[in-house]
Structure formats: structure tokens, C-alpha cells
Scaffold this motif. Structure first.
Motif, PDB file in Angstrom:
ATOM      1  N   UNK A   1      30.830  -5.566  51.293  1.00 50.98           N
ATOM      2  CA  UNK A   1      31.044  -6.391  50.108  1.00 50.98           C
ATOM      3  C   UNK A   1      32.167  -7.387  50.349  1.00 50.98           C
ATOM      4  N   UNK A   2      33.252  -6.886  50.922  1.00 50.94           N
ATOM      5  CA  UNK A   2      34.391  -7.774  51.196  1.00 50.94           C
ATOM      6  C   UNK A   2      34.015  -8.898  52.136  1.00 50.94           C
ATOM      7  N   UNK A   3      33.348  -8.547  53.237  1.00 47.20           N
ATOM      8  CA  UNK A   3      33.005  -9.614  54.185  1.00 47.20           C
ATOM      9  C   UNK A   3      31.973 -10.551  53.588  1.00 47.20           C
ATOM     10  N   UNK A   4      31.084 -10.015  52.728  1.00 44.31           N
ATOM     11  CA  UNK A   4      30.118 -10.883  52.032  1.00 44.31           C
ATOM     12  C   UNK A   4      30.873 -11.876  51.161  1.00 44.31           C
ATOM     13  N   UNK A   5      31.829 -11.380  50.414  1.00 44.40           N
ATOM     14  CA  UNK A   5      32.529 -12.234  49.459  1.00 44.40           C
ATOM     15  C   UNK A   5      33.460 -13.220  50.141  1.00 44.40           C
ATOM     16  N   UNK A   6      33.988 -12.847  51.302  1.00 41.16           N
ATOM     17  CA  UNK A   6      35.013 -13.715  51.879  1.00 41.16           C
ATOM     18  C   UNK A   6      34.455 -14.842  52.744  1.00 41.16           C
ATOM     19  N   UNK A   7      33.218 -14.742  53.189  1.00 45.24           N
ATOM     20  CA  UNK A   7      32.718 -15.788  54.074  1.00 45.24           C
ATOM     21  C   UNK A   7      31.875 -16.796  53.296  1.00 45.24           C
ATOM     22  N   UNK A   8      32.153 -18.103  53.412  1.00 46.39           N
ATOM     23  CA  UNK A   8      31.425 -19.111  52.635  1.00 46.39           C
ATOM     24  C   UNK A   8      29.929 -19.129  52.928  1.00 46.39           C
TER      25      UNK A   8
ATOM     26  N   UNK B   1      24.731 -26.345  55.937  1.00 50.10           N
ATOM     27  CA  UNK B   1      25.962 -27.150  55.995  1.00 50.10           C
ATOM     28  C   UNK B   1      26.527 -27.171  57.400  1.00 50.10           C
ATOM     29  N   UNK B   2      27.810 -27.467  57.461  1.00 46.65           N
ATOM     30  CA  UNK B   2      28.468 -27.685  58.749  1.00 46.65           C
ATOM     31  C   UNK B   2      29.145 -26.416  59.247  1.00 46.65           C
ATOM     32  N   UNK B   3      28.826 -26.031  60.460  1.00 51.89           N
ATOM     33  CA  UNK B   3      29.494 -24.883  61.072  1.00 51.89           C
ATOM     34  C   UNK B   3      30.269 -25.388  62.291  1.00 51.89           C
ATOM     35  N   UNK B   4      31.407 -24.797  62.536  1.00 53.01           N
ATOM     36  CA  UNK B   4      32.123 -25.186  63.752  1.00 53.01           C
ATOM     37  C   UNK B   4      33.014 -24.051  64.223  1.00 53.01           C
TER      38      UNK B   4
ATOM     39  N   UNK C   1      34.977 -14.576  65.169  1.00 53.53           N
ATOM     40  CA  UNK C   1      35.732 -14.830  63.931  1.00 53.53           C
ATOM     41  C   UNK C   1      36.359 -16.225  63.853  1.00 53.53           C
ATOM     42  N   UNK C   2      36.236 -17.010  64.925  1.00 56.07           N
ATOM     43  CA  UNK C   2      36.779 -18.369  64.879  1.00 56.07           C
ATOM     44  C   UNK C   2      35.820 -19.361  64.238  1.00 56.07           C
ATOM     45  N   UNK C   3      34.689 -18.866  63.807  1.00 52.41           N
ATOM     46  CA  UNK C   3      33.679 -19.748  63.223  1.00 52.41           C
ATOM     47  C   UNK C   3      34.004 -20.050  61.771  1.00 52.41           C
ATOM     48  N   UNK C   4      33.900 -21.343  61.414  1.00 57.45           N
ATOM     49  CA  UNK C   4      34.129 -21.761  60.033  1.00 57.45           C
ATOM     50  C   UNK C   4      32.867 -22.434  59.519  1.00 57.45           C
ATOM     51  N   UNK C   5      32.668 -22.362  58.198  1.00 55.77           N
ATOM     52  CA  UNK C   5      31.472 -22.940  57.596  1.00 55.77           C
ATOM     53  C   UNK C   5      31.893 -23.689  56.343  1.00 55.77           C
TER      54      UNK C   5
ATOM     55  N   UNK D   1      25.745 -15.211  61.107  1.00 56.50           N
ATOM     56  CA  UNK D   1      25.515 -14.483  62.358  1.00 56.50           C
ATOM     57  C   UNK D   1      26.526 -14.884  63.416  1.00 56.50           C
ATOM     58  N   UNK D   2      26.828 -16.188  63.474  1.00 62.53           N
ATOM     59  CA  UNK D   2      27.821 -16.653  64.445  1.00 62.53           C
ATOM     60  C   UNK D   2      29.177 -16.049  64.125  1.00 62.53           C
ATOM     61  N   UNK D   3      29.493 -16.027  62.817  1.00 56.15           N
ATOM     62  CA  UNK D   3      30.788 -15.486  62.384  1.00 56.15           C
ATOM     63  C   UNK D   3      30.929 -14.018  62.751  1.00 56.15           C
ATOM     64  N   UNK D   4      29.819 -13.281  62.655  1.00 57.31           N
ATOM     65  CA  UNK D   4      29.866 -11.860  62.990  1.00 57.31           C
ATOM     66  C   UNK D   4      30.286 -11.649  64.442  1.00 57.31           C
TER      67      UNK D   4
END
Lengths: 259, 353, 303
Positions: free
Chosen positions: B311-318, B135-138, B240-244, B234-237
Motif C-alpha cells: 500500500x505504501x509503495x503504491x501510494x508513494x509512487x506517481x 508520461x515521462x519517465x527518467x 529506485x532512481x527512476x522518476x515519473x 516496473x522500472x522503479x521496482x
């Protein structure tokens, strides 16, 4: 050409070209110490990647495979290639022109074509892909290069020495072993060196002819690079360059001693 | 001097040959052929320790590469990890060994949403390994305004700031959806229009990269792109300004599956391996190392207790856990058969402009 | 009696010589047989198979269908692939020319260097090529990237004051290509230049020619075999190269190497890929044959 003190401009220019050639290598080495995993920006100094490298079993397997293939293919190709060079230099035998053309095919065809043809061939004769197929393929492209280099050296070879040996009573075989071979040995070694280099760094042909468990270093590096370019690869390259450099220095010292 | 060096040369050579012979005599082996950086070494080591089976892990960098090699007749592999559309092709061409999932004790650990899917009804040949989306990442600090649709990327403000996967199906699929067509269309007219639309996008494209597009996002060279969820994670890691997001027109869902190629030499070991991967204790290793979505429900439950932060970061990132709204808008890629040639020609033409 | 013995000896020597001569043809044939057999099996035969493959068709799922036809070739002879071919030729030519211009002075420098230093200097050119090809290109990414090392350096030296944005452009691709192929040009050129006899240059000087004239009328023409060899060794692989354009050019271009690779991987249209390979091969062989007929082949190719 004789030695001549080159003009200042030429020296500066050559120095710059060497700089051009070595710039990426320097970057490579420096960035092997980068803390940032994705190796995009410099973030800090660490030896961590060297540790990762030494614990990487797949790299060791790949290295062993690469060295094994390079060693065997160089050995076989050098023998066959030298024989071929001698033949082409000295004798006019039937099929001379055909042999010469066939000899040069692997040099002039694009690697991807040769890789694909070998894959198709091995599959058609139902030969399982693996270390053997890679080695056989490497021998195939090494033979022409060895033949070429040895032939270049033979170009100025004076047969009078051989004839003198034979007049003194030596037969063909003895003449070859004790007169011809030692004289052309620098050429044979150059050919072997070239074959070794080509085999060590080969990617395309190896890619098409590899099978299970037969990953080589270039293949492994390529797939590592395809997924995550970590500094571990830089660490690997740095060690590689270091080893070669040390061998080079030893080689030079050995040569000086001989002189 | 020469004789000594020749002698050394021969000895080293002999040693190498002997070492190779010694290594290859193991009777129990498993030949795994999968994507690189996809199966944790720890998982393999645990498997070897448990069953005494050595695992050879060979890699490929695309489904087509694996398929091409297997179609060409390359054999010797016991376990492969094809994606959904590749599985469909392989089943049609009878290239996979059937699996009896009743023999796999851990099969029940899988999330019921991810079994029995279109490409392999009843899981007769495959079990899901990991899944994800494309999908789209920005980067929200770099883009002029947060994009909501693919068509937003055609804005001239994105000049030279997009990174796209070097994948003709994904990119053409996106263009098809922008035009309102099915992303798996085989209609010549629609495909030609899609190519024209892409040509309009060309000035905005910084690069094509299927290997590590996240590096372009992280370095700030690219502001947005069409990437796999793994790249986005990986970009998000790193930033933190990365959205998907899944744009309004739609995005792709994919499944990677464990399968056994026809005529695999070590099928017993392969089945053991399949069951091993489904074990939550082993499956959890995958999620700890690689940022994809895990279809193993039991493993995720285990993750909640063993590594709550992850687990939290897994669940919170789309990227790893897409919300239902995201999932509702996804569609899988399906093989287009004979139209593949047309896709390839159009892609070649698009790139040559 | 003495003449009889002498006569006999002569007869013996005569037949012995003839035997060796006959043997020598056989010897030559025998010496080259291993190479011939090996290369026939592993090069000629596979290529014949590829040729056959190029006349077959692709099945719905990418398998090979044994239906003989010429569509692969007719498909190649259209505008799109013509464009790709021309572009590939352009890159090959550009790389070769720049390598020639950049490499010639370096080769000249090497040919004039003190003899004891020559092999070391040559080795130093080759040494970087013992590292992995892909990593070298990635190192160039770090250097050329916007805000990367080159940019930082140029800005620090106040030559520029904004990022050059070199990465993912054709310029970056050319830099990478020249980098990879420079040794293939330098080595044959060096071999050629090194062979030039001093006596020729001295003679030119004695006849009153200034150094630049001696260069143009003596050195340059004599280095042509080296230039030809270097061109062949650079141009042909450069034409089929796709890795450098993919990495340094952002995969925004499509070259004949990409097309072939795509056929075997993405499109899984092996027959078409085989046809494209055949065309590429025929072109390169034709070019090589043309060059070798004109300017000689072989010796100057390598040390």
C-alpha cells in the motif's frame, strides 16, 4: 557430389557458421536459469522458471492446441499434396498450368496477405474463428510445400518399375500402394516434416484466424513476450529443443540399426 | 517397423483429438478477451471455484487489434477490456451490450472520480477496470538534468537515449502539446507541424517499444522516455532512481474498462464476472500483481490493512498514485475519426525519414 | 482360326490400352482435384475478396464502406509509399545477397560431407528453427545489446575496447534477418550442389583444369537452379518481414509489412491495407514468374 575431404578453411568456416546458428540457442538455454525476472542481465542461477512453466495452464492449453493443429493439418496436407504431386509429375490433364500456378500461390505470397485474406473470407461466410479455422488455414499453406517436396523426389523416379509391376498383373491401386508409395516415402516424409515444422512455428496466419480459446504456442509466446519477457519463455524453448534433440538422436539410432 | 510407427502416429493423433473433444463439452464457460498480463490467474480461479464457470483467457496486445477483430466479425467473446477511446468508438458503432449497473452489487466500491466519465456517461456499457497515465519517465542518475517538460527531451545531450512508445497517437500527441496544440487535434496544419517537430527528435530516439520499454530504462541504454505508468512502475521496482512525472505541457490519462460485446454468448456469466471483479477481495489481487492504478476505492482500503507495505509503495509512487498536480495536467486520448488516416500517413512518413 | 483369335486378341488389347490412356488423363485430373478444390476455396477465393476490398473505402470509425473507388491505389502511388517499398526491397535484397555469400560455402561443405553425416548436419541446421521465432530474436538482443555478450567477448579478446552499440541499428536488423533466412538459402543450394555428377568434375580435372577453374566453369553454373530457388525463398518473405526490424531495429524503420499491418490494426483502414497487400503480391508473383521462366522452378526448392 562425392565425398571429399574439405580443406581446413572450409571446415573452420562451416564450424563458425554453425556457431552463428547456435549462439542464440545457447543464450536462450542459459538465460532460462536467470534469476532476474526481466531477463536483461544475468543475475543468478535458478530453476524457478521451470516450476512456473509447469504450473502454467495457459501454456499447456496452447501446447495442446498447437500439436493438435499441426498433427491434423500435416496429415491432411500430406495426403492431398502427395496426390497432387503425383498428378503433376505423371499426367497431362486439363487445367495443368492453372493448377500449377494455384499450387504455388501460397508459397510466393507474403504471409500477412494470406492471413488477412483468410480472415476476410471466414468472416464473410460467417464461419466462427477457432481451432477449425486455424487448422483449415494451415492445411492450405501446407499442401503446396508437401507437393513441392514430393515432386522433387518424383523427379528421378523411373516409371519402369511401375510398368513392370503392372505387367506382372497388378492393377493401378496395388501398384501405387506396394511399389510407388514405398519408393517415394522418403520424399513424402520429408514433405510431412516440412509441413509439421511450418505449422508448429506459424504465427502470422494463425494470428489472423484464431478465435476464443484457440491460442497456439507461437501466439501465446508472442503475447507473453509483448508484456513481460520472463525466463519462463526461455524455459519453454529449452524444453522444446531438448525434446526435438532427443527425438533426433532416437531417429539417428533407429537409422543406424536399420543399416 | 514402418507399420508400427504409422500405427503409433495414428494412436497419438486419435488421443489428441479425443482430448480436445472431451475438453470442449463444458456447458458453462466465459470467454475473456483482454490484454496479456492484465487479469490475475488467481482471480479467474476464484471465479471458477465460486460459480463453476470455466474461463478462457485470450489475449490481444492493443485496442486496435481487438477492435479490428471484432469489427471483422470475430465473435464468441463475453468480456473485453477496451480503453476509453475504444469504448467511445464501440458505443457509436453499437458494438457493446448495455449493462444495468444497478444489478452490480459491488458497483459502489468504485472511486466516484472514475465513474460517469465522458466516454461512457452513466456507465451504460462499461465499468472501469484499471486506469493509468502515459508520461515521462527518467533515471535521475543518468540524465544531464532532471527534465520538467517534454521539450527538454529535444536537447542534443539525449542523443540516442530516449525510448518512446510505438504509438502514433501518444507520440504525435506529445509533439502537438509541445507546440501548444490540443493532443487530439485533427487540424492538418498542426499535425504536419507536429510531424516536423518529431523529425527533429529522431536522432535522440534509441528505440520505439510499446511492449517492454522499461527494459531499456533498467539496462541504462535509455535515460528517459515516454511510457505507460505500468512500465514506469516496473522500472522503479528494479531501480529506485527512476522518476515519473507529468511534464508541463501535459500527459495522457487512460481508463481500461470491462465491457460485454454485442451478441456475447454467455452474458449472464459476463455480468457475474463484472461484479466479481468489483469485489474488493478480488480487486486487490489485481493491484498485488500488476502495477497499474486501481479505481476500486474499497479495494485500496482493504490493501491498507492486508498489505501495508505494498500500500505504501503504491501510494508513494506517481506511477500508481499520481498526485493531484499530476492529474490536473492530464487529458484523455479521443478517437479522431477520419483524421486517423492522416495520422497514419504522417507517422509512416516520420518513421521513413 | 488362329489368325482370327489373334486378331480378336489384338483388338481387345488395343481398346484396353486406349482405355488406360484415357483413364490416365482422368486419373491425373482426379488426383489433383482435392488440392485444386481446397486451394480454390481457401486461397483463390479469399484473395479475390481482398481484391474487391481494395477498391472500397474506410468509414469514420474504421468500418468498411461499400463505395467503389480507386483512391487506395492512387494513394499508394505516391512518394512516401514508394520510399517504403524501395526500402523494403533493399532489405530483402541485402538479406538475400548476404545469405547467398554466407550460405554458399556452407552448402558446398555439406554437399561434400560424408554421406552418412549429411542428413545429421542438415538436421542440425534446422533444429534451432523448431524453437520459437520471437525468442530467437530476443536472444539476439541479449547478444547484441550494448555491453552485452558480443561486446564482452570482443573486449575480452581485445579486438575492441568500447561498446559497439549494435542494437537498434540497421546492422543488427541484417544480422537477425540473415540468421532467420540462412536455412532457406542453404537447403536448396545444397540440393543443387549435391546433384552435380562427379564425372563432370573428374572430366574437368582430366582436361587439365585447376580446381578453381572447375568450380567457376562447372560447379557454379550447375548450382544456379539452387541459387534461384534459394533467392526466391529468401527474398520474398524477407521483403514482407517486419518483426525482425521492429525488435532488433527498435521499430525505427517502416517497411511495407509494417504499413500493411498498421492498416489492419492501428489505422483500421482495411481497404487501404488490402490495396497495399495486392501491390506486394503482384510484385512478388511477377518476380517469381520472371525467375521461373528464366531458370526453372521447383525441384531445387527443397530436399
Amino acid at each position: 557430389m562425392s565425398e571429399k575431404k574439405p580443406s581446413l578453411w572450409l571446415r573452420i568456416y562451416s564450424f563458425m557458421v554453425y556457431g552463428f546458428i547456435y549462439a542464440p540457442i545457447l543464450i536462450l538455454i542459459i538465460f532460462s536459469f536467470n534469476t532476474q525476472k526481466l531477463n536483461v542481465r544475468w543475475e543468478g542461477f535458478t530453476l524457478e522458471w521451470y516450476k512456473v512453466l509447469f504450473n502454467d495452464a495457459q501454456i499447456f492449453l496452447a501446447t495442446r492446441n498447437t500439436l493438435l493443429i499441426a498433427f491434423i493439418s500435416t496429415l491432411v496436407a500430406t495426403i492431398i499434396g502427395t496426390m497432387a504431386a503425383l498428378a503433376m509429375h505423371r499426367y497431362r490433364f486439363p487445367l495443368y498450368n492453372t493448377s500449377e500456378t494455384v499450387m504455388y500461390i501460397p508459397i510466393v505470397i507474403p504471409e500477412v496477405v494470406m492471413g488477412i485474406s483468410l480472415l476476410v473470407f471466414f468472416v464473410m461466410i460467417n464461419f466462427t474463428l477457432g481451432l477449425t479455422t486455424i487448422t483449415l488455414s494451415h492445411i492450405a499453406f501446407n499442401i503446396p510445400f508437401v507437393a513441392l517436396v514430393v515432386r522433387a523426389r518424383l523427379h528421378g523416379y523411373d516409371r519402369a518399375i511401375d510398368e513392370a509391376a503392372m505387367d506382372l498383373g497388378a492393377n493401378e491401386l496395388v501398384t501405387f500402394w506396394r511399389v510407388t508409395l514405398p519408393t517415394i516415402m522418403p520424399g513424402v516424409l520429408s514433405g510431412a516434416m516440412l509441413a509439421l515444422t511450418l505449422s508448429l512455428d506459424d504465427y502470422v496466419i494463425t494470428y489472423f484466424t484464431a478465435g476464443p480459446g484457440s491460442t497456439t504456442l507461437p501466439l501465446r509466446v508472442f503475447s507473453m513476450v509483448k508484456t513481460a519477457v520472463t525466463p519462463e519463455i526461455n524455459a519453454l524453448s529449452t524444453i522444446w529443443v531438448l525434446i526435438i534433440f532427443v527425438l533426433l538422436v532416437f531417429g539417428q539410432i533407429a537409422q543406424r540399426k536399420k543399416a | 517397423m514402418k507399420k508400427i510407427s504409422l500405427f503409433c502416429f495414428l494412436i497419438i493423433g486419435l488421443a489428441l483429438i479425443l482430448s480436445a473433444c472431451g475438453g470442449a463439452q463444458k456447458s458453462t464457460t466465459l470467454n475473456l478477451y483482454a490484454w496479456s498480463e492484465y487479469v490475475p490467474q488467481q482471480l479467474l480461479d476464484n471465479f471458477s471455484a465460486q460459480y463453476g464457470i470455466t474461463v478462457n483467457y485470450d489475449t490481444y496486445s492493443s485496442n486496435e487489434e481487438m477492435l479490428a477483430k471484432l469489427q471483422a466479425g470475430a465473435s464468441g467473446y463475453d468480456v473485453i477490456i477496451p480503453s476509453d477511446y475504444t469504448v467511445a468508438i464501440m458505443i457509436k458503432q453499437d458494438m457493446l451490450e448495455p449493462i444495468d449497473v444497478s444489478k452490480l452489487a459491488n458497483f459502489g466500491n468504485l472511486d466516484s472520480r472514475f465513474v460517469n466519465r465522458d466516454y461512457d456517461p452513466g456507465n451504460k456499457y462499461t465499468i472501469p477496470y484499471q486506469w493509468g497515465t502515459t508520461a515521462l519517465v527518467y533515471d535521475k542518475t543518468l540524465v544531464p538534468s532532471a527534465p520538467k517538460s517534454w521539450v527538454d527531451l529535444w536537447d542534443p545531450a539525449y542523443n540516442g537515449r530516449l525510448v518512446l512508445l510505438d504509438d502514433e497517437r501518444e507520440v504525435m500527441g506529445m509533439a502537438l502539446e509541445v507546440l501548444g496544440y490540443d493532443r487530439n487535434s485533427t487540424n492538418t496544419v498542426e499535425l504536419n507541424q507536429a510531424e516536423q517537430k518529431l523529425i527533429e527528435l529522431k536522432p535522440n530516439i534509441l528505440k520505439f517499444d510499446s511492449d517492454a520499454p522499461e527494459t531499456a530504462i533498467i539496462s541504462g541504454e535509455a535515460w528517459a522516455g515516454l511510457v505507460y505508468n505500468g512500465n514506469a512502475s516496473l522500472a522503479y521496482q528494479e531501480d529506485p532512481n527512476v522518476e515519473y512525472i507529468c511534464p508541463t505541457e501535459g500527459c495522457t490519462i487512460w481508463f481500461d474498462n470491462l465491457a460485454i460485446p454485442k451478441g456475447a454468448p454467455h452474458q449472464d456469466a459476463a455480468l457475474l464476472f463484472l461484479d466479481w471483479v468489483l469485489d474488493p477481495q478480488q480487486s486487490i489481487l489485481i493491484s498485488q500483481e500488476f502495477p497499474y492504478s486501481n479505481p476500486n476505492k474499497a479495494a485500496l482500503d482493504l490493501l491498507k490493512t492486508e498489505d501495508p507495505e505494498l500500500y505504501d509503495s503504491y501510494m508513494s509512487f506517481p506511477g500508481t498514485n499520481p498526485p493531484d498536480s499530476f492529474l490536473a495536467n492530464t487529458k484523455p486520448i479521443v478517437d479522431v475519426g477520419d483524421a486517423t488516416t492522416l495520422y497514419d500517413s504522417l507517422w509512416t512518413d516520420f518513421k521513413s525519414r | 482360326m488362329i489368325t482370327e483369335q489373334a486378331g480378336e486378341k489384338q483388338k481387345n488389347r488395343f481398346s484396353l490400352t486406349r482405355l488406360i490412356r484415357e483413364n490416365s488423363r482422368a486419373q491425373g485430373f482426379f488426383l489433383i482435384s482435392p488440392a485444386n478444390i481446397y486451394l480454390f476455396l481457401l486461397v483463390v477465393l479469399p484473395l479475390i475478396l481482398v481484391t474487391i476490398l481494395s477498391f472500397l473505402s474506410r468509414g469514420t470509425y474504421g468500418q468498411v464502406v461499400y463505395k467503389f473507388n480507386l483512391t487506395n491505389y492512387t494513394r499508394l502511388f505516391n512518394e512516401l509509399y514508394g520510399k517504403v517499398m524501395v526500402f523494403s526491397l533493399g532489405i530483402g535484397l541485402g538479406t538475400t545477397l548476404i545469405c547467398l555469400l554466407v550460405g554458399y560455402p556452407l552448402s558446398y561443405f555439406l554437399a561434400r560431407a560424408p554421406v552418412r553425416q549429411r542428413s545429421l548436419l542438415l538436421f542440425l541446421i534446422l533444429l534451432p528453427f523448431w524453437t520459437n521465432f520471437i525468442i530467437r530474436i530476443f536472444a539476439w538482443m541479449i547478444i547484441l545489446r550494448s555491453g552485452g555478450i558480443l561486446d564482452s567477448l570482443l573486449q575480452w579478446l581485445h579486438i575492441t575496447n568500447a561498446p559497439l552499440n549494435l542494437l537498434y541499428t540497421p546492422t543488427a536488423v541484417l544480422i537477425g534477418m540473415v540468421y532467420e533466412f540462412l536455412p532457406f538459402m542453404v537447403l536448396p543450394l545444397y540440393t543443387s550442389l549435391e546433384k552435380i555428377e562427379n564425372s563432370l568434375l573428374e572430366a574437368a580435372a582430366d582436361l587439365g583444369a585447376p580446381p578453381w577453374k572447375a568450380f567457376i566453369r562447372v560447379t557454379l553454373p550447375l548450382s544456379v537452379p539452387g541459387m534461384v530457388a534459394g533467392t526466391i525463398l529468401t527474398f520474398i518473405p524477407a521483403m514482407g518481414m517486419f518483426v525482425v526490424p521492429d525488435i532488433l531495429g527498435g521499430a525505427k524503420t517502416i517497411l511495407i509489412g509494417n504499413v500493411i499491418r498498421n492498416q489492419f490494426l492501428t489505422a483500421r483502414d482495411w481497404p487501404f491495407g488490402a490495396a497495399a497487400s495486392m501491390i506486394l503480391m503482384v510484385m512478388t508473383m511477377a518476380l517469381t514468374l520472371y525467375y521461373t521462366r528464366k531458370a526453372g522452378f521447383g525441384e531445387e526448392l527443397l530436399l
